[in-house]
Design a protein around this motif. Sequence first.
Motif, short mmCIF file in Angstrom:
data_model
loop_
_atom_site.label_atom_id
_atom_site.label_comp_id
_atom_site.label_asym_id
_atom_site.label_seq_id
_atom_site.Cartn_x
_atom_site.Cartn_y
_atom_site.Cartn_z
N LEU B 5 34.01 38.64 34.62
CA LEU B 5 34.73 39.67 35.35
C LEU B 5 35.34 40.66 34.37
O LEU B 5 35.99 40.26 33.41
N THR B 7 38.08 43.16 33.27
CA THR B 7 39.45 43.51 33.69
C THR B 7 40.03 44.62 32.81
O THR B 7 41.21 44.94 32.88
N ILE B 53 30.95 36.25 39.16
CA ILE B 53 32.01 37.26 39.01
C ILE B 53 32.99 37.14 40.18
O ILE B 53 34.21 37.20 39.99
N GLU B 56 35.24 34.26 39.61
CA GLU B 56 36.26 34.58 38.61
C GLU B 56 37.33 35.48 39.20
O GLU B 56 38.53 35.31 38.93
N ALA B 57 36.91 36.42 40.02
CA ALA B 57 37.88 37.33 40.64
C ALA B 57 38.81 36.56 41.58
O ALA B 57 40.02 36.78 41.60
#
Lengths: 547, 67
Positions: B5, B7, B53, B56-57
């Motif tokens: 992910l 950020t 992803i 992970e988010a």
Amino acid sequence: MSEFAYPKFTFQPPPELSGKGGHVPVVVVGAGPSGLTAALDLGKRGIPVVVLDDDDTVGVGSRAICWSQRSLDIFDRLGVADGLVDKGVTWQSGRVFFRDDEVYDFDLQREGGQKMPAFINLQQYYVEAALVEALQSCDSVDLRFLSSLTNLRQTPDGVDLTITTPEGEYALRADYVIAADGANSFCRRSLGLAFDGKVFEDRFLIADVKMRADFPSERRFWFDPPFHRGGSALLHKQADDFWRIDLQLGWQADPEEERKPERVVPRLKAMLGDVPFEVQWVSVYTFQCRRLERFRQGRVFFVGDSAHQMAPFGARGGNGGLHDADNLAWKLALVVQGIADDTLLDSYDLERLPATDADILHSTRSTEFITPEGSVSAQFRDAVLALAERHGFARELVNSGRLSTPYWYGSQGLNSVDDPSDDFKGSLVPGAPCPDAPITNPDGSRGWLLNHLGTDFSLLCFGAAPTSLPAGSLPVRPVVIRTDELGDPDGLVSARYDGYPGTTYLVRPDQHIAARFRYAQATDIQQALERAAGGLVKSPAPTAREA
Amino acid sequence: MAGTLRTDLRLHDPDAFYQSLIDAHRGLTDDQSQQLNARLILLLANHVGDREILAEAMAAARDGLAD
Ligand SMILES: Cc1cc2nc3c(=O)[nH]c(=O)nc-3n(C[C@H](O)[C@H](O)[C@H](O)COP(=O)(O)OP(=O)(O)OC[C@H]3O[C@@H](n4cnc5c(N)ncnc54)[C@H](O)[C@@H]3O)c2cc1C
């Protein structure tokens, strides 16, 4: 249209009642769809079976209505499918509604060239009646109605049963018991087995209604419809102008009250409008998903609802029980005949536990979508439905039931892994059930591939006749795809099996694929065969087992 | 589908994005706002497509909310 007449089975005193010691290889407890299917499969293999059922007729109320192609393939192997398909309602499309709008329609578009339809809807009592009829002309099966199992005691070399009948009690000893005695299984309770899982805190009204309506034979599912605010509704056609209706009532609903006609009729009127209808059967349900930790308990094998229960969305309960029976029967037959070792029976758990977990997973997900727990789940559910009208991806998230599909047992245990250099194309793998395809018989008539496979182990060979196997190995029936044997008129056998001259499939008695080869050597086939029969073979000197 | 992910800042003109998010909710009841958020998450999740992803988010979003 003629309506179903419940048969009335009479009690016939068995010899054991007059003091003769009874011993049978297999006793099936419970004459529901699972037990009857197991008994018929064993009976067709010549295994002596006693079937016990505490009732004197088939299951009352339509209960399971939706039978999948795989289940119909099993019924066809057992010779009972044609009548069921004729009587049933064939369907393959459906519509989903949200509030006032239709959000999408689906068609289980299936490739043609298969004998059995994708699904039929037919009341469970028709299925049971057809199986009973077939069993009545099966010499090795003794059907005993009004016969309750009231005691079960397992010893290392058998199972002692006590049966209570209108004319008294008797004892019976079985080498193996198939516990097909339903969700409230007596066998399960007598062995003290835990039956754990999850209860969905919701109640559903399930009704069978007779009406002449010109709704199409598609599956219709509503979320939060104007006629039943806040709940879901399902409408599905059955035989004889019967319709199945499910209405979600919520956890607070009082099951006793909701069954009363003065509650049921107005709910149905709101849904069905002005059509005259007659309520045939009503029940209020709380759904649960649970299973036994193991389906094999020594000499007792659990099949169907006694082994597992699941929410009905996706029709996995009734169908799953048939697939259990299909998986167990041939294995038990080989063991009873003394051909395979008892360890073959361990593969029943190896194959059916993951299959059941997959069914439970799918029916749990559907139920969680239909019965969202908490306001956030409800928001997401509504968001999916709102987006589904305009956005394709969201349609795939709508879950009003993922319909029963056959389980692919995989290349572990009984099934051999492909040799990578054989380079098979397509999605088929060992462990999968054999796909059907049209064939032509040597006399030019048309037929179906699956009608030539199963019962025994078969070798499906493309072009060449099979290599002869070493003497003393299990009997294997050759099925050769070649113009002078079985023709492949539409090329679909070759296409579905990626078959060309030399390709050979070893097919299990339940029509699942055990192994396949491009250029099969007798020793390869022999090894795969031994593996598929659980490591057997009892007669001649054992050959080396596969590493 | 290896995930990871991102950020670091990827939004052009972050203040304008933030304002548009608040504006999207203007005039809605709490219930409608929750509905908007749910739809937005679904649309974006499908756009992202990568389950790693997304996982992970979800973990990053849940971080610190419950043990
Ligand atoms: C009211 C109702 C509605 C349902 N609706 C649906 C549906 O819409 N869709 C769906 O897929 N499934 C539905 N089901 C589930 C489906 O009917 C079952 O999955 C299916 O019947 C399982 O078959 P079975 O043979 O394992 O068990 P059962 O059909 O329950 O058969 C068990 C048999 O064992 C007998 N028995 C029990 N104890 C003893 C004993 N001690 N001695 C001798 N005999 C005994 C019983 O009389 C019965 O005949 C419904 C079930 C019920 C009860």
